[in-house]
Scaffold this motif. Sequence first.
Motif, PDB file in Angstrom:
ATOM      1  N   ARG A  13      31.865  38.116  43.264  1.00 38.11           N
ATOM      2  CA  ARG A  13      33.090  37.526  43.812  1.00 38.11           C
ATOM      3  C   ARG A  13      33.954  36.842  42.758  1.00 38.11           C
ATOM      4  N   GLN A  14      33.320  36.431  41.648  1.00 39.02           N
ATOM      5  CA  GLN A  14      34.063  35.702  40.608  1.00 39.02           C
ATOM      6  C   GLN A  14      34.689  36.656  39.584  1.00 39.02           C
ATOM      7  N   SER A  15      34.351  37.959  39.671  1.00 36.97           N
ATOM      8  CA  SER A  15      34.780  38.904  38.643  1.00 36.97           C
ATOM      9  C   SER A  15      36.238  39.319  38.829  1.00 36.97           C
ATOM     10  N   THR A  16      36.768  39.965  37.789  1.00 43.83           N
ATOM     11  CA  THR A  16      38.184  40.360  37.812  1.00 43.83           C
ATOM     12  C   THR A  16      38.340  41.815  37.411  1.00 43.83           C
ATOM     13  N   ILE A  17      39.161  42.525  38.173  1.00 47.63           N
ATOM     14  CA  ILE A  17      39.500  43.911  37.834  1.00 47.63           C
ATOM     15  C   ILE A  17      40.777  43.915  37.011  1.00 47.63           C
ATOM     16  N   ILE A  18      40.764  44.671  35.925  1.00 44.30           N
ATOM     17  CA  ILE A  18      41.980  44.838  35.122  1.00 44.30           C
ATOM     18  C   ILE A  18      42.475  46.273  35.270  1.00 44.30           C
ATOM     19  N   ALA A  19      43.707  46.432  35.759  1.00 40.43           N
ATOM     20  CA  ALA A  19      44.324  47.760  35.834  1.00 40.43           C
ATOM     21  C   ALA A  19      45.103  47.972  34.553  1.00 40.43           C
ATOM     22  N   LEU A  20      44.669  48.936  33.738  1.00 37.36           N
ATOM     23  CA  LEU A  20      45.359  49.239  32.475  1.00 37.36           C
ATOM     24  C   LEU A  20      45.964  50.627  32.617  1.00 37.36           C
ATOM     25  N   GLY A  21      47.270  50.701  32.906  1.00 35.18           N
ATOM     26  CA  GLY A  21      47.885  52.015  33.068  1.00 35.18           C
ATOM     27  C   GLY A  21      49.149  51.991  33.896  1.00 35.18           C
ATOM     28  N   GLY A  22      49.504  53.144  34.419  1.00 36.61           N
ATOM     29  CA  GLY A  22      50.727  53.272  35.213  1.00 36.61           C
ATOM     30  C   GLY A  22      50.505  52.896  36.669  1.00 36.61           C
ATOM     31  N   GLY A  23      51.443  53.314  37.493  1.00 32.10           N
ATOM     32  CA  GLY A  23      51.414  52.949  38.904  1.00 32.10           C
ATOM     33  C   GLY A  23      50.193  53.469  39.649  1.00 32.10           C
ATOM     34  N   VAL A  24      49.711  54.638  39.257  1.00 33.88           N
ATOM     35  CA  VAL A  24      48.551  55.213  39.946  1.00 33.88           C
ATOM     36  C   VAL A  24      47.336  54.308  39.746  1.00 33.88           C
ATOM     37  N   VAL A  25      47.079  53.964  38.492  1.00 26.15           N
ATOM     38  CA  VAL A  25      45.940  53.097  38.170  1.00 26.15           C
ATOM     39  C   VAL A  25      46.141  51.717  38.816  1.00 26.15           C
ATOM     40  N   GLY A  26      47.361  51.197  38.771  1.00 29.75           N
ATOM     41  CA  GLY A  26      47.648  49.886  39.368  1.00 29.75           C
ATOM     42  C   GLY A  26      47.395  49.882  40.865  1.00 29.75           C
ATOM     43  N   ASP A  27      47.848  50.925  41.550  1.00 24.63           N
ATOM     44  CA  ASP A  27      47.715  50.975  43.009  1.00 24.63           C
ATOM     45  C   ASP A  27      46.253  51.074  43.454  1.00 24.63           C
ATOM     46  N   ILE A  28      45.496  51.957  42.803  1.00 21.18           N
ATOM     47  CA  ILE A  28      44.093  52.121  43.253  1.00 21.18           C
ATOM     48  C   ILE A  28      43.240  50.941  42.778  1.00 21.18           C
ATOM     49  N   SER A  29      43.521  50.402  41.600  1.00 19.29           N
ATOM     50  CA  SER A  29      42.751  49.245  41.124  1.00 19.29           C
ATOM     51  C   SER A  29      42.994  48.049  42.043  1.00 19.29           C
ATOM     52  N   GLY A  30      44.252  47.873  42.448  1.00 14.53           N
ATOM     53  CA  GLY A  30      44.584  46.775  43.356  1.00 14.53           C
ATOM     54  C   GLY A  30      43.904  46.952  44.701  1.00 14.53           C
TER      55      GLY A  30
END
Length: 358
Positions: free
Chosen positions: A96-113
């Motif tokens: 629960r304390q961890s963090t996801i980093i989206a490194l890339g364009g909109g595709v990576v941002g949308d699915i990572s989010g």
Amino acid sequence: MEKIYVNTGSRPYYIYIIENNWEPLITALSSCVKSKKFFVICDENVYPLYYPTLDKLLTKHEYEHNVVVIPPGESSKSLECANYLYTEALNAHLDRQSTIIALGGGVVGDISGFIAATYMRGIGFIQIPTTLLAQIDSSIGGKVAVNHPAAKNIIGSFYQPNLVYINVNTLNTLPKREFVGGMAELIKYGYIWDIEFLNWIEKNIDSILSLNTNTLIHAIRRACEIKSHIVERDEKEEGLRVILNFGHTIGHAIEAATNYKTYIHGEAIALGMVYEAKLANRLSLIEQTYVYRLIQLLEKCSLPTKLSGIDSSLLIDKMSLDKKNRGGNIIFILPTGAGAVDLYTDIDNTLLHEVLST
Ligand code: ADP
Ligand code: ZN
């Protein structure tokens, strides 16, 4: 370095806009994450370009991290890919304390989010957008989603990031077509909100297209300010935020009618803005010169401005399926003057056919 504070009700955060420097990321991270454990998601194109630097930086500061690489392109925005990422997140013991980093364009941002919003009911989420479109649009405002085979972005949520970190120099490696696609959304901000910004874009267009760093920083900063301002006032698209859809009713229909193969998003939005402006002109909301001015700027960017070979009935069918529609009515965001738009719902079908056939 520019810093913009986004004061959304659910979670306030900063957007950093930086010229080729990754160090400030560490200071930014230390004030917005709960632990030193990170899970980086990127695609196969971005991985060799920018992950090594991020990897080195996180290692240097003793931030525990894993990376998962997904195939590039819209097909990765699927529940299958999401499932794969959940498995990898579990294997990496994300908590629960961890963090996801989206490194890339909109595709990576949308699915990572989407993963960040749903894994353990929501964990930390950082966006490092590397396309112009993601830097000025999709990384800000918290829309996260995956696609269903029958409809785009239909499974998702509003989930604000803890930080958006924009290194404008990542645009140097972006394919020209992708960069120019992002220009359509940049120009959109001028038309919906800020005529001064539009004047500035017109004056500086050559400098923007040649990727001059200072000009890019100014352009991206103003676009981020406008988008933040709009989402601060209407986080969940219940009112004002709908204006961001200028060009998108017709644009989305063009994308769907061509099976998402002929045009990238920004190109379809360029066409959508032109035809929605033509519609507004036919409704006497704006002068013809407004339409010419828009076409001229889009053409300067080598964006398409003329529809050909797509049947207007097919486009109207696709528009009637738009998820923005209310009570069966197609919604249009139409220009009403310099830097201003408004919402219209009762557009005559015959007029629509006529405009789409010009
Ligand atoms: P968008 O941000 O327009 O939604 P994508 O996430 O699909 O689009 O990214 C567009 C393409 O550009 C993808 O093939 C992606 O791998 C690639 N890409 C993203 N950022 C960069 C970059 N900075 N340099 C080179 N290629 C990139
Ligand atoms: Zn868009």
